[in-house]
Design an enzyme around this catalytic site. Structure first.
Site, short mmCIF file in Angstrom:
data_model
loop_
_atom_site.label_atom_id
_atom_site.label_comp_id
_atom_site.label_asym_id
_atom_site.label_seq_id
_atom_site.Cartn_x
_atom_site.Cartn_y
_atom_site.Cartn_z
CE1 TYR A 32 4.75 -7.11 23.79
CE2 TYR A 32 3.53 -9.01 24.57
CZ TYR A 32 4.38 -7.95 24.82
OH TYR A 32 4.86 -7.74 26.07
CD1 TRP B 37 7.70 -11.54 26.26
CD2 TRP B 37 9.50 -12.39 27.30
NE1 TRP B 37 8.02 -10.72 27.33
CE2 TRP B 37 9.11 -11.22 27.97
CE3 TRP B 37 10.61 -13.10 27.77
CZ2 TRP B 37 9.80 -10.74 29.10
CZ3 TRP B 37 11.29 -12.62 28.89
CH2 TRP B 37 10.88 -11.44 29.53
N1 LIG Z 1 -4.25 -11.68 32.44
C1 LIG Z 1 -3.00 -11.33 32.15
N2 LIG Z 1 -2.55 -11.45 30.89
C2 LIG Z 1 -1.28 -11.12 30.58
C3 LIG Z 1 -0.40 -10.64 31.58
C4 LIG Z 1 -0.91 -10.52 32.91
O1 LIG Z 1 -0.20 -10.07 33.83
N3 LIG Z 1 -2.20 -10.89 33.15
N4 LIG Z 1 0.88 -10.30 31.25
C5 LIG Z 1 1.13 -9.88 29.87
C6 LIG Z 1 2.56 -9.78 29.59
S1 LIG Z 1 3.43 -8.69 30.59
C7 LIG Z 1 3.17 -10.42 28.56
S2 LIG Z 1 4.80 -10.04 28.20
C8 LIG Z 1 2.43 -11.35 27.69
C9 LIG Z 1 3.26 -12.56 27.24
O2 LIG Z 1 2.69 -13.13 26.13
P1 LIG Z 1 3.54 -13.92 25.01
O3 LIG Z 1 4.90 -13.35 24.88
O4 LIG Z 1 2.71 -13.99 23.78
O5 LIG Z 1 3.64 -15.35 25.68
P2 LIG Z 1 4.58 -16.59 25.41
O6 LIG Z 1 3.89 -17.77 26.02
O7 LIG Z 1 5.97 -16.32 25.86
O8 LIG Z 1 4.52 -16.74 23.82
C10 LIG Z 1 5.62 -16.95 23.03
C11 LIG Z 1 5.25 -17.92 21.90
O9 LIG Z 1 6.35 -17.99 21.01
C12 LIG Z 1 6.53 -19.35 20.62
N5 LIG Z 1 7.92 -19.52 20.19
C13 LIG Z 1 9.01 -19.81 20.94
N6 LIG Z 1 10.11 -19.88 20.18
C14 LIG Z 1 9.72 -19.63 18.91
C15 LIG Z 1 10.41 -19.57 17.66
O10 LIG Z 1 11.61 -19.71 17.57
N7 LIG Z 1 9.65 -19.29 16.56
C16 LIG Z 1 8.31 -19.09 16.61
N8 LIG Z 1 7.67 -18.82 15.48
N9 LIG Z 1 7.64 -19.16 17.79
C17 LIG Z 1 8.33 -19.41 18.90
C18 LIG Z 1 6.18 -20.14 21.85
O11 LIG Z 1 5.86 -21.47 21.50
C19 LIG Z 1 5.00 -19.33 22.41
O12 LIG Z 1 3.78 -19.80 21.93
O13 LIG Z 1 1.25 -11.81 28.38
C20 LIG Z 1 0.44 -10.73 28.81
N10 LIG Z 1 -0.84 -11.24 29.30
N1 LIG Z 2 8.48 -16.85 36.39
C1 LIG Z 2 8.15 -15.89 35.53
N2 LIG Z 2 8.71 -14.66 35.64
C2 LIG Z 2 8.33 -13.66 34.81
C3 LIG Z 2 7.40 -13.88 33.76
C4 LIG Z 2 6.82 -15.19 33.66
O1 LIG Z 2 5.97 -15.46 32.80
N3 LIG Z 2 7.22 -16.15 34.55
N4 LIG Z 2 7.07 -12.86 32.91
C5 LIG Z 2 7.96 -11.70 32.83
C6 LIG Z 2 7.28 -10.54 32.25
S1 LIG Z 2 6.95 -10.55 30.57
C7 LIG Z 2 6.93 -9.43 32.95
S2 LIG Z 2 6.18 -8.12 32.16
C8 LIG Z 2 7.18 -9.35 34.38
C9 LIG Z 2 5.93 -8.79 35.08
O2 LIG Z 2 6.18 -8.36 36.35
P1 LIG Z 2 4.94 -7.93 37.26
O3 LIG Z 2 3.91 -7.31 36.41
O4 LIG Z 2 5.43 -7.13 38.37
O5 LIG Z 2 4.45 -9.38 37.74
P2 LIG Z 2 3.16 -10.01 38.40
O6 LIG Z 2 3.58 -11.39 38.77
O7 LIG Z 2 1.98 -9.85 37.53
O8 LIG Z 2 2.89 -9.15 39.71
C10 LIG Z 2 3.85 -8.94 40.71
C11 LIG Z 2 3.19 -8.80 42.04
O9 LIG Z 2 2.33 -7.67 42.04
C12 LIG Z 2 1.31 -7.89 42.98
N5 LIG Z 2 0.15 -7.07 42.63
C13 LIG Z 2 -0.74 -7.26 41.64
N6 LIG Z 2 -1.65 -6.27 41.61
C14 LIG Z 2 -1.32 -5.42 42.62
C15 LIG Z 2 -1.86 -4.20 43.10
O10 LIG Z 2 -2.85 -3.66 42.61
N7 LIG Z 2 -1.22 -3.60 44.14
C16 LIG Z 2 -0.12 -4.14 44.71
N8 LIG Z 2 0.46 -3.47 45.70
N9 LIG Z 2 0.39 -5.30 44.30
C17 LIG Z 2 -0.18 -5.93 43.25
C18 LIG Z 2 1.02 -9.37 42.93
O11 LIG Z 2 0.68 -9.81 44.22
C19 LIG Z 2 2.31 -9.96 42.42
O12 LIG Z 2 2.98 -10.73 43.38
O13 LIG Z 2 7.46 -10.64 34.92
C20 LIG Z 2 8.49 -11.30 34.21
N10 LIG Z 2 8.90 -12.45 34.98
MO LIG Z 3 5.69 -8.83 29.94
#
Ligand SMILES: Nc1nc2c(c(=O)[nH]1)N[C@H]1C(S)=C(S)[C@@H](COP(=O)(O)OP(=O)(O)OC[C@H]3O[C@@H](n4cnc5c(=O)[nH]c(N)nc54)[C@H](O)[C@@H]3O)O[C@H]1N2
Ligand SMILES: Nc1nc2c(c(=O)[nH]1)N[C@H]1C(S)=C(S)[C@@H](COP(=O)(O)OP(=O)(O)OC[C@H]3O[C@@H](n4cnc5c(=O)[nH]c(N)nc54)[C@H](O)[C@@H]3O)O[C@H]1N2
Ligand SMILES: [Mo]
Length: 748
Positions: free
Chosen positions: A108, A110
């Site tokens: 998994y 991005w």
């Molecule tokens: N505590 C907590 N944990 C969370 C979340 C949270 O809300 N709270 N959110 C979760 C969510 S929604 C998501 S989507 C995940 C995101 O988690 P990831 O998608 O795993 O995070 P990224 O840092 O985008 O990792 C992408 C990796 O791909 C590598 N990469 C970039 N380009 C290339 C390429 O061309 N080739 C290869 N081989 N590698 C490349 C980058 O260097 C990077 O290390 O995290 C989750 N984890």
């Molecule tokens: N800049 C930036 N943007 C991103 C990403 C990133 O890494 N960087 N990641 C992208 C990805 S993969 C994803 S999945 C999306 C995720 O999108 P979300 O999951 O919606 O993102 P978060 O920033 O974790 O949370 C959004 C808001 O939810 C509020 N929140 C958290 N817990 C609770 C709760 O229990 N109740 C209420 N009412 N509010 C709560 C927090 O205050 C926060 O401001 O974001 C995307 N956008």
């Molecule tokens: Mo995500």
């Protein structure tokens, strides 16, 4: 002018005075950000993997070597042929002894924008060409939603592409209620890229049209100030209770649209028995909801009365469902929208994630994208994506998922490309233990991330600035030729070339490449997409012209009202649920007999929960939101990300009251800890944050010292690795209690 595309925006590539390439924001983007403009600087490039590398004891003793352990051993650089031979022989060995069902290729993440060099697509295609792999299902983003919403209202694909567009909201919506804000920081990105950042403009248009905004949640300022939103503070994880309080007022004050419930929904009566306390003896009154959520009962009552009879859009951040019982806020939000009779009306109903990414609320038409075919996977086994550590720690044991009892496979080899589990997974210390179990771990990475450091074989991957590609993201109206900005650093190779070389060694070279170079694939995929787009009424230039063109703006805007056809005629356009209607009570879910997800939406306190009355004095509820100044863990050492830190350490946001309570001041270094782990963070006092809540954004690069104290401020050393419920098994990162104290060297 050459361009490139990133998940956070299109960039122009220019030549600086020193003759070196520079990235600047795309001038047609009205709200561009500064992420990654310095991707070619030393601060970022110094983290690159330059040559293939093998963990020392693995090189000496072979698969299964423990040595100092993954993440502790040194790496030895080897030449490409040696590394490719070693990786191919490991894949062949595991295939021969255990079969492809012992290979985890879920992988998994991005990775980077660009349709062809998308690492996850490449690794899946490669593993399919050599006999298959254990895959993952769903996402960290929407783990609970992916399972509950199709069962009770609609499939996720249709929902994600079908949200009512912003212009329709501006025109028709009267009250926009959001649980968890509409964070502009999050809408900076979209998977696959963004040409024009639309959120701020959309909110401005809505505000100008007089839409009223209400923001409910622990944080006040996660919605643009232009909305002048009313804030109702609620504790994390308590939105379902708050929504039940609203529902109670609607039900008892005759504000419910009973006709809509009758014609378009099933099961309201059973739910109402729970709501009124007839089935469990607890009426879900505003007082009851207030005692759990920390809101005022009066505010709940007033808001419910305002909602009844108005055109209301109910929205929730994805974060709400990334928590214990994350299925419930999704189901309750839909239930509330149904009780208000708003589903399918222009500007009314529900939304899952306005503001979560730029694409939600887009008026773009979905066009046939150029995508690399991944082939078919002969192995049908999979895990829900966030159960990886459970799988590695408990092979052969059973678990529940989406109505099935499944068995964890016995994984001997992991292949990861394009993701960073040592960023994204919860309870990293547990993951680290689980990660010692497979015999072989192979990672393709551009940078020496913690995941690369915990591998046996690391292949250096190029970054997208070193490649040609096609940029396209659904619902984003653009398609562009991505030009390379710079020469390849070190000995890095494209993921495609790495997999082609491995496939060749495993006798599947032709199956994987189909005889094409990367350039030939790009031309082929573009041609296919051009034909299909032409059928959809979108004309595209010849490939040679496309490669010289600036970003193309695709037409096909359409007004969207989510579930409009179903609203108009639920018999002619039924939902894909068992009843064809919105399931406020689900017989199918009830029949599963799950204690953590019964047959209708309900309030279930998380296991990691202070009590009905509040946190223990020494505790805080930790939220780990998405970082405002980077994408996940990507380019963490870059300028935009570093500016948001203090002394290279991530900032933890606290209310002034909590800071005082724990003897902390702005800029102090604090230790955040619980039984799972501990990390440092720099204290930042934030106005408009509920007392009892701390927020530490994700993405700082995991850097434990000898005592296991993470120096970077990575919240996943603290979060719990527990599924949302036996139904969806999504990540529950937002359910986490911690202690906080001032850092002194002795406190480790
Ligand atoms: N505590 C907590 N944990 C969370 C979340 C949270 O809300 N709270 N959110 C979760 C969510 S929604 C998501 S989507 C995940 C995101 O988690 P990831 O998608 O795993 O995070 P990224 O840092 O985008 O990792 C992408 C990796 O791909 C590598 N990469 C970039 N380009 C290339 C390429 O061309 N080739 C290869 N081989 N590698 C490349 C980058 O260097 C990077 O290390 O995290 C989750 N984890
Ligand atoms: N800049 C930036 N943007 C991103 C990403 C990133 O890494 N960087 N990641 C992208 C990805 S993969 C994803 S999945 C999306 C995720 O999108 P979300 O999951 O919606 O993102 P978060 O920033 O974790 O949370 C959004 C808001 O939810 C509020 N929140 C958290 N817990 C609770 C709760 O229990 N109740 C209420 N009412 N509010 C709560 C927090 O205050 C926060 O401001 O974001 C995307 N956008
Ligand atoms: Mo995500």
């Amino acid at each position: 002018m050459p361009y490139t595309s990133t998940h956070w925006g299109i960039r122009e590539i220019i030549t600086g005075k020193d003759g070196e390439p520079r990235l600047i924001p795309y001038d047609a983007d009205p709200d561009a950000n500064d992420f990654g403009l310095d991707q070619l600087s030393d601060a970022v490039q110094s983290k690159r993997v330059l040559r293939p590398a093998v963990r020392e004891s693995f090189l000496q003793q072979g698969a299964g070597a423990t040595g100092a352990g993954r993440g502790e051993d040194q790496f030895v650089e080897v030449d490409w042929d040696a590394a490719l031979d070693l990786a191919a022989s490991e894949i062949a060995r595991v295939r021969g002894t255990q079969g492809n069902g012992a290979i985890f290729g879920g992988s998994y993440g991005w990775s980077s924008a660009g349709r062809f060099h998308h690492a996850q697509s490449q690794v899946h295609r490669f593993l399919n060409s050599v006999g298959g792999y254990v895959a993952h299902r769903n996402t960290y983003s929407l783990g609970a939603a992916h399972v509950i919403l199709p069962r009770v209202v609609m499939p996720m694909g249709a929902l994600m592409n079908g949200h009512t567009d912003w212009d329709t909201l501006a025109e028709h919506c009267e009250i926009f209620v959001s649980f968890g804000g509409v964070p502009t920081k999050n809408a900076q990105v979209s998977a696959g890229g963004v040409a024009r950042h639309r959120l701020r403009g959309a909110l401005r248009r809505m505000a100008e049209r007089g839409v009223r905004f209400v923001n409910i949640g622990p944080e006040r300022d996660n919605i643009d100030p232009v909305t002048s939103a009313q804030w109702i503070g609620v504790r994390p994880n308590t939105d379902t209770a708050f929504m039940l309080g609203l529902a109670y007022v609607l039900a008892t004050e005759e504000l419910v649209d009973r006709e809509f419930l009758q014609s378009h929904c099933v099961g309201y009566d059973q739910f109402e028995k729970y709501l009124l306390g007839e089935s469990d003896g607890v009426a879900k009154t505003p007082d009851w909801a207030a005692s759990i959520s920390g809101a005022e009962a009066h505010d709940i009552m007033v808001l419910a009365r305002q909602l009844g009879g108005s055109r209301v859009m109910l929205n929730m951040a994805w974060a709400l469902q990334r928590a214990a019982h994350g299925e419930q806020p999704c189901w309750m939000l839909v239930t509330l929208a149904a009780m208000l009779g708003q589903v399918g009306l222009p500007g009314g109903g529900f939304g899952i994630g306005y503001g979560a990414v730029n694409s939600i609320g887009s008026e773009g038409k979905r066009l046939p994208a150029p995508t690399l075919p991944q082939g078919t996977n002969p192995i049908s086994d999979f895990i829900p994506v966030a159960r990886i550590a459970d799988m590695l720690l408990k092979p052969g044991s059973t678990y529940d998922y989406d109505g099935e009892q499944r068995v964890y496979p016995d994984i001997r080899l992991i292949y990861w490309a394009g993701g960073n589990p040592f960023h994204h997974h919860q309870d990293i210390n547990r993951l680290r233990r689980a990660w010692q179990r497979p015999e072989t771990i192979i990672v393709n990475e551009c940078y020496w991330t913690a995941t690369a450091q915990h591998a046996d074989i690391v292949f250096p991957a190029t970054i997208s600035l070193e490649r040609e590609d096609i940029g396209y993201a659904s619902l984003e109206h653009h398609m562009l030729w991505m030009s390379p900005a710079t020469a390849v650093l070190g000995e890095a190779r494209d993921d495609y070339d790495i997999f082609a070389a491995l496939a060749e060694r495993l006798g599947a070279g032709e199956v994987f490449t189909e005889g094409r170079t990367a350039r030939a694939w790009l031309e082929h995929l573009y041609g296919q997409s051009r034909d299909r787009m032409s059928e959809a009424g979108q004309k595209l230039p010849e490939f040679s012209e496309f490669c010289q063109s600036p970003p193309l703006h695709l037409g096909g805007r359409e007004r969207k009202v989510l579930l409009e056809a179903f609203r108009r005629d639920p018999v002619a356009a039924p939902l894909a649920t068992p009843s064809g209607r919105i399931e406020i009570f689900s017989d199918a879910i009830a029949a599963l007999g799950l204690d953590d997800c019964p047959g209708h939406p309900c309030w279930l306190p998380p296991a990691e929960w202070p009590s009905e009355t509040g946190l223990r004095p020494e505790q805080l509820h930790l939220l780990s939101d998405q970082p405002a100044h980077r994408l996940h863990s990507q380019l963490d050492s870059g300028a935009a990300s570093q500016r948001s830190k203090k002394g290279g350490v991530e900032q933890v946001r606290l209310s002034a009251a909590d800071a005082m309570r724990f003897g902390l001041a702005e800029g102090d270094t604090a230790v955040l800890s619980n039984e799972r782990g501990q990390c440092l963070a720099s204290v930042h006092i934030q106005d408009g944050l509920m007392a009892g809540t701390a927020i530490l954004s994700t993405g700082a690069w995991y850097a434990p010292n000898q005592d296991g104290l993470d120096q970077s401020g990575n919240p996943n050393v603290l979060t719990a690795d527990v599924g949302t419920s036996k139904l969806a098994q999504g990540s529950s990162a937002q359910t986490c209690l911690i202690k906080i104290e001032p850092y002194s060297v002795s406190s480790t």
